[in-house]
Design a protein around this motif. Structure first.
Motif, PDB file in Angstrom:
ATOM      1  N   SER A 171     140.979 -26.533  28.308  1.00 10.16           N
ATOM      2  CA  SER A 171     139.801 -27.451  27.825  1.00 10.16           C
ATOM      3  C   SER A 171     139.166 -28.181  29.091  1.00 10.16           C
ATOM      4  O   SER A 171     138.346 -29.118  28.735  1.00 10.16           O
ATOM      5  CB  SER A 171     140.314 -28.445  26.905  1.00 10.16           C
ATOM      6  OG  SER A 171     141.306 -29.354  27.417  1.00 10.16           O
ATOM      7  N   TYR A 215     137.657 -23.091  33.362  1.00 12.38           N
ATOM      8  CA  TYR A 215     136.960 -23.554  31.986  1.00 12.38           C
ATOM      9  C   TYR A 215     135.485 -23.604  31.982  1.00 12.38           C
ATOM     10  O   TYR A 215     134.940 -23.131  31.038  1.00 12.38           O
ATOM     11  CB  TYR A 215     137.779 -24.651  31.520  1.00 12.38           C
ATOM     12  CG  TYR A 215     137.086 -25.209  30.358  1.00 12.38           C
ATOM     13  CD1 TYR A 215     137.008 -24.693  29.049  1.00 12.38           C
ATOM     14  CD2 TYR A 215     136.113 -26.305  30.380  1.00 12.38           C
ATOM     15  CE1 TYR A 215     136.513 -25.293  27.737  1.00 12.38           C
ATOM     16  CE2 TYR A 215     135.340 -26.872  29.170  1.00 12.38           C
ATOM     17  CZ  TYR A 215     135.487 -26.294  28.182  1.00 12.38           C
ATOM     18  OH  TYR A 215     135.028 -26.769  26.942  1.00 12.38           O
ATOM     19  N   LYS A 216     135.025 -24.191  33.087  1.00 15.41           N
ATOM     20  CA  LYS A 216     133.701 -24.530  33.273  1.00 15.41           C
ATOM     21  C   LYS A 216     132.974 -23.159  33.469  1.00 15.41           C
ATOM     22  O   LYS A 216     131.840 -23.097  32.866  1.00 15.41           O
ATOM     23  CB  LYS A 216     133.294 -25.473  34.573  1.00 15.41           C
ATOM     24  CG  LYS A 216     131.683 -25.902  34.621  1.00 15.41           C
ATOM     25  CD  LYS A 216     131.306 -26.632  33.613  1.00 15.41           C
ATOM     26  CE  LYS A 216     129.949 -27.134  34.052  1.00 15.41           C
ATOM     27  NZ  LYS A 216     129.267 -28.078  32.704  1.00 15.41           N
ATOM     28  N   LEU A 270     132.846 -21.366  30.417  1.00 14.79           N
ATOM     29  CA  LEU A 270     131.622 -22.001  29.154  1.00 14.79           C
ATOM     30  C   LEU A 270     130.289 -21.580  29.794  1.00 14.79           C
ATOM     31  O   LEU A 270     129.390 -21.232  28.861  1.00 14.79           O
ATOM     32  CB  LEU A 270     131.857 -23.535  29.462  1.00 14.79           C
ATOM     33  CG  LEU A 270     130.908 -24.309  28.620  1.00 14.79           C
ATOM     34  CD1 LEU A 270     131.236 -23.899  27.060  1.00 14.79           C
ATOM     35  CD2 LEU A 270     131.073 -25.749  28.746  1.00 14.79           C
ATOM     36  N   GLU A 271     129.898 -21.734  31.091  1.00 19.99           N
ATOM     37  CA  GLU A 271     128.402 -21.481  31.470  1.00 19.99           C
ATOM     38  C   GLU A 271     128.286 -20.093  31.282  1.00 19.99           C
ATOM     39  O   GLU A 271     127.044 -19.398  30.931  1.00 19.99           O
ATOM     40  CB  GLU A 271     128.477 -21.835  32.946  1.00 19.99           C
ATOM     41  CG  GLU A 271     128.517 -23.303  33.016  1.00 19.99           C
ATOM     42  CD  GLU A 271     127.486 -24.026  32.798  1.00 19.99           C
ATOM     43  OE1 GLU A 271     126.462 -23.616  31.933  1.00 19.99           O
ATOM     44  OE2 GLU A 271     127.527 -25.332  32.600  1.00 19.99           O
ATOM     45  N   SER A 309     129.406 -18.062  28.764  1.00 16.73           N
ATOM     46  CA  SER A 309     129.425 -17.860  27.296  1.00 16.73           C
ATOM     47  C   SER A 309     127.852 -17.993  27.001  1.00 16.73           C
ATOM     48  O   SER A 309     127.475 -17.851  25.713  1.00 16.73           O
ATOM     49  CB  SER A 309     130.324 -18.653  26.451  1.00 16.73           C
ATOM     50  OG  SER A 309     130.040 -20.016  26.750  1.00 16.73           O
TER      51      SER A 309
END
Length: 279
Positions: A218, A223-224, A227-228, A230
């Motif tokens: 998380s 993770y970053k 996330l970007e 996605s």
């Protein structure tokens, strides 16, 4: 009447003028500027900037991320995983590689088991680590540890095995025993291998942390980036990748500084002098 012989004076070597500017650094900067400039110019002209973004957009994204976002939280999480896992893996790799390198029979007994363990793709173990240790920071540290350990172990082992026997025998005849023999002869001779293993394991440590964050996390740079990706934000994805690249360079620079001091006893390489003279 005999002439008094005058002592002949040896010609003093002419000192080479020190270069005021590091030409290697200049060339590196030139190449970097050319690459970034070409990327900036070609993006949006030769290919769609949606796929690779632009250096100017990436710099702006990182700047805003640092000022207004949660950059330090993600960076701290990833750095903690890297530092703890790297320290444990490198420490145990040295603690086992150095003595096993001196015990030939033990090395032969353990060799097939170590090869079997090293042959397991650690990426395949990452989901198991999540099941065993949860989705917190522990599975990432374990993954980094497994990647770093074998690199440092085998380099330390090879460094000890590479010490010429005649040097060990000579030190033994001169009275060096156990710890003194190890600290004065074996360890300095194996140090180039050890430093190489420590440097080679840095990218593996970063890869382990990022893969662990891809699978279950998380927070963290991995993770970053995921996330970007996605949400199809290429600029954010490239920004995270650039931060990782800078991180690897900084960590490698720290080890290079340690290497210069740990191997200060070695004479300078002639190859560097020849390269500087254009030979």
């Amino acid at each position: 009447m005999s002439e008094t012989s005058k002592p002949t004076q040896q010609p003093q070597p002419v000192a080479k003028p020190k270069r005021s500017v590091n030409t290697t650094l200049i060339w590196q900067l030139v190449i970097l500027v050319v690459l970034l400039g070409s990327w900036e110019v070609m993006s949006g002209r030769l290919f769609d900037s949606f796929w690779v973004s632009k250096p100017s957009l990436i710099v702006s994204y990182i700047y805003n991320w640092v000022l207004n976002g949660d950059f330090m939280r993600h960076l701290t999480a990833t750095m903690t995983e890297i530092i703890v896992g790297y320290s444990l893996g490198a420490g145990l790799g040295l603690a086992l590689g150095l003595p096993i390198g001196r015990m030939e029979r033990t090395a032969k007994i353990l060799d097939p088991f170590l090869l079997a363990l090293n042959g397991i793709p650690r990426v395949a173990l990452a989901p198991l680590f999540v099941i065993w240790f949860g989705i917190g920071i522990t599975p990432k540290i374990v993954l980094v540890f497994t990647l770093v350990f074998f690199v440092v172990f085998y380099n330390s082992y090879a460094g000890v095995r590479s010490v010429e026997r005649r040097y060990v025998d000579l030190a033994w005849v001169m009275g060096a025993r156990s710890f003194r023999l190890f600290s004065k002869v074996i360890l300095p001779a194996a140090m180039p291998y050890i430093i190489l293993g420590l440097k080679l394991s840095i990218p593996y440590a970063v890869i382990g942390a990022i893969i662990g964050e891809f699978i279950a996390s998380s927070e963290g740079l991995g993770y970053k980036i995921q996330l970007e990706t996605s949400i199809y934000n290429t600029t954010g994805t490239m920004g995270g990748i650039i931060v990782l690249m800078i991180l690897v360079v900084l960590l490698n620079s720290i080890l290079a500084w340690i290497e210069r001091r740990a191997l200060a006893w070695r004479p300078p390489s002639r190859s560097s002098d020849a390269g500087g003279q254009g030979l």
